[in-house]
Design a protein around this motif. Sequence first.
Motif, PDB file in Angstrom:
ATOM      1  N   UNK A  36       9.115 -54.204   6.926  1.00 49.60           N
ATOM      2  CA  UNK A  36       9.845 -54.879   8.005  1.00 49.60           C
ATOM      3  C   UNK A  36      10.889 -53.953   8.627  1.00 49.60           C
ATOM      4  N   UNK A  37      11.554 -53.150   7.794  1.00 50.54           N
ATOM      5  CA  UNK A  37      12.516 -52.170   8.307  1.00 50.54           C
ATOM      6  C   UNK A  37      11.810 -51.118   9.150  1.00 50.54           C
ATOM      7  N   UNK A  38      10.641 -50.703   8.717  1.00 46.41           N
ATOM      8  CA  UNK A  38       9.826 -49.740   9.468  1.00 46.41           C
ATOM      9  C   UNK A  38       9.469 -50.321  10.844  1.00 46.41           C
ATOM     10  N   UNK A  39       9.029 -51.570  10.859  1.00 45.46           N
ATOM     11  CA  UNK A  39       8.657 -52.235  12.115  1.00 45.46           C
ATOM     12  C   UNK A  39       9.889 -52.380  13.007  1.00 45.46           C
ATOM     13  N   UNK A  40      10.999 -52.809  12.429  1.00 46.33           N
ATOM     14  CA  UNK A  40      12.238 -52.975  13.181  1.00 46.33           C
ATOM     15  C   UNK A  40      12.686 -51.655  13.802  1.00 46.33           C
ATOM     16  N   UNK A  41      12.614 -50.572  13.030  1.00 49.31           N
ATOM     17  CA  UNK A  41      12.989 -49.247  13.522  1.00 49.31           C
ATOM     18  C   UNK A  41      12.172 -48.876  14.758  1.00 49.31           C
ATOM     19  N   UNK A  42      10.896 -49.175  14.736  1.00 47.35           N
ATOM     20  CA  UNK A  42      10.033 -48.814  15.851  1.00 47.35           C
ATOM     21  C   UNK A  42      10.160 -49.762  17.035  1.00 47.35           C
ATOM     22  N   UNK A  43      10.911 -50.819  16.864  1.00 45.30           N
ATOM     23  CA  UNK A  43      11.146 -51.760  17.949  1.00 45.30           C
ATOM     24  C   UNK A  43      12.473 -51.515  18.650  1.00 45.30           C
ATOM     25  N   UNK A  44      13.287 -50.598  18.121  1.00 45.64           N
ATOM     26  CA  UNK A  44      14.593 -50.321  18.704  1.00 45.64           C
ATOM     27  C   UNK A  44      14.440 -49.713  20.089  1.00 45.64           C
ATOM     28  N   UNK A  45      15.355 -50.071  20.967  1.00 46.68           N
ATOM     29  CA  UNK A  45      15.369 -49.522  22.315  1.00 46.68           C
ATOM     30  C   UNK A  45      16.268 -48.293  22.348  1.00 46.68           C
ATOM     31  N   UNK A  46      15.857 -47.298  23.072  1.00 50.53           N
ATOM     32  CA  UNK A  46      16.733 -46.165  23.323  1.00 50.53           C
ATOM     33  C   UNK A  46      16.501 -45.678  24.741  1.00 50.53           C
ATOM     34  N   UNK A  47      17.341 -44.768  25.169  1.00 48.67           N
ATOM     35  CA  UNK A  47      17.241 -44.282  26.546  1.00 48.67           C
ATOM     36  C   UNK A  47      16.417 -43.009  26.664  1.00 48.67           C
ATOM     37  N   UNK A  48      15.709 -42.658  25.638  1.00 49.40           N
ATOM     38  CA  UNK A  48      14.838 -41.494  25.719  1.00 49.40           C
ATOM     39  C   UNK A  48      13.559 -41.877  26.430  1.00 49.40           C
ATOM     40  N   UNK A  49      13.011 -40.960  27.160  1.00 48.70           N
ATOM     41  CA  UNK A  49      11.798 -41.201  27.910  1.00 48.70           C
ATOM     42  C   UNK A  49      10.627 -40.620  27.143  1.00 48.70           C
ATOM     43  N   UNK A  50       9.749 -41.499  26.704  1.00 54.46           N
ATOM     44  CA  UNK A  50       8.559 -41.073  25.987  1.00 54.46           C
ATOM     45  C   UNK A  50       7.384 -41.232  26.932  1.00 54.46           C
ATOM     46  N   UNK A  51       6.691 -40.162  27.185  1.00 51.18           N
ATOM     47  CA  UNK A  51       5.652 -40.170  28.199  1.00 51.18           C
ATOM     48  C   UNK A  51       4.274 -40.139  27.541  1.00 51.18           C
ATOM     49  N   UNK A  52       3.519 -41.194  27.786  1.00 50.27           N
ATOM     50  CA  UNK A  52       2.136 -41.228  27.326  1.00 50.27           C
ATOM     51  C   UNK A  52       1.192 -41.271  28.518  1.00 50.27           C
ATOM     52  N   UNK A  53       1.474 -42.144  29.456  1.00 49.78           N
ATOM     53  CA  UNK A  53       0.680 -42.226  30.678  1.00 49.78           C
ATOM     54  C   UNK A  53       1.642 -42.331  31.854  1.00 49.78           C
ATOM     55  N   UNK A  54       1.140 -42.106  33.034  1.00 49.57           N
ATOM     56  CA  UNK A  54       1.973 -42.195  34.235  1.00 49.57           C
ATOM     57  C   UNK A  54       2.524 -43.610  34.380  1.00 49.57           C
ATOM     58  N   UNK A  55       1.695 -44.603  34.097  1.00 53.02           N
ATOM     59  CA  UNK A  55       2.137 -45.989  34.207  1.00 53.02           C
ATOM     60  C   UNK A  55       3.264 -46.277  33.226  1.00 53.02           C
ATOM     61  N   UNK A  56       3.111 -45.807  31.985  1.00 53.31           N
ATOM     62  CA  UNK A  56       4.140 -46.031  30.973  1.00 53.31           C
ATOM     63  C   UNK A  56       5.416 -45.283  31.322  1.00 53.31           C
ATOM     64  N   UNK A  57       5.277 -44.101  31.867  1.00 51.70           N
ATOM     65  CA  UNK A  57       6.451 -43.328  32.260  1.00 51.70           C
ATOM     66  C   UNK A  57       7.249 -44.090  33.307  1.00 51.70           C
ATOM     67  N   UNK A  58       6.575 -44.598  34.324  1.00 57.14           N
ATOM     68  CA  UNK A  58       7.263 -45.345  35.379  1.00 57.14           C
ATOM     69  C   UNK A  58       7.896 -46.620  34.834  1.00 57.14           C
ATOM     70  N   UNK A  59       7.187 -47.308  33.949  1.00 54.23           N
ATOM     71  CA  UNK A  59       7.721 -48.524  33.336  1.00 54.23           C
ATOM     72  C   UNK A  59       8.949 -48.199  32.474  1.00 54.23           C
ATOM     73  N   UNK A  60       8.887 -47.117  31.715  1.00 56.61           N
ATOM     74  CA  UNK A  60      10.018 -46.713  30.881  1.00 56.61           C
ATOM     75  C   UNK A  60      11.229 -46.349  31.736  1.00 56.61           C
ATOM     76  N   UNK A  61      11.009 -45.630  32.812  1.00 54.60           N
ATOM     77  CA  UNK A  61      12.104 -45.269  33.713  1.00 54.60           C
ATOM     78  C   UNK A  61      12.746 -46.535  34.278  1.00 54.60           C
TER      79      UNK A  61
END
Length: 127
Positions: A36-61
Amino acid sequence: MNEYEWSSFNDYINENTEILCDKYINIILNYFKDKNEFIKFHSLYDKNLYIDTIEEEQENIQNIVQTTIEQYTIEKGITDYKEFTQIQKEELARMLINLNMITINKVAELCNLSLNKVKELGKDLKN
């Protein structure tokens, strides 16, 4: 996270994989109290931009910019856009410029400032 085709997230949660070594799964999971801690950690929001696809990049921005604006309005106790003073608009514009994720034109639009004013603010930040 668990829906992304290339994510190893499910490998860690299920502790069953054909790609990852069990030894390394255990090393990573041992950083956390439980799954549960592992899952919670991966659900945290941060202001870093992680780019996987162009759509995700725009959504993250978009999410980072929106969160920055929301946090600013909460911090300043602003509940209505009409409550923004000129100084607050400029302060928010500086914050958005510092993100370096959107154009100067977009900053001007979001802060209801002239393009020239936002350019001036950007130059001041560089000095």
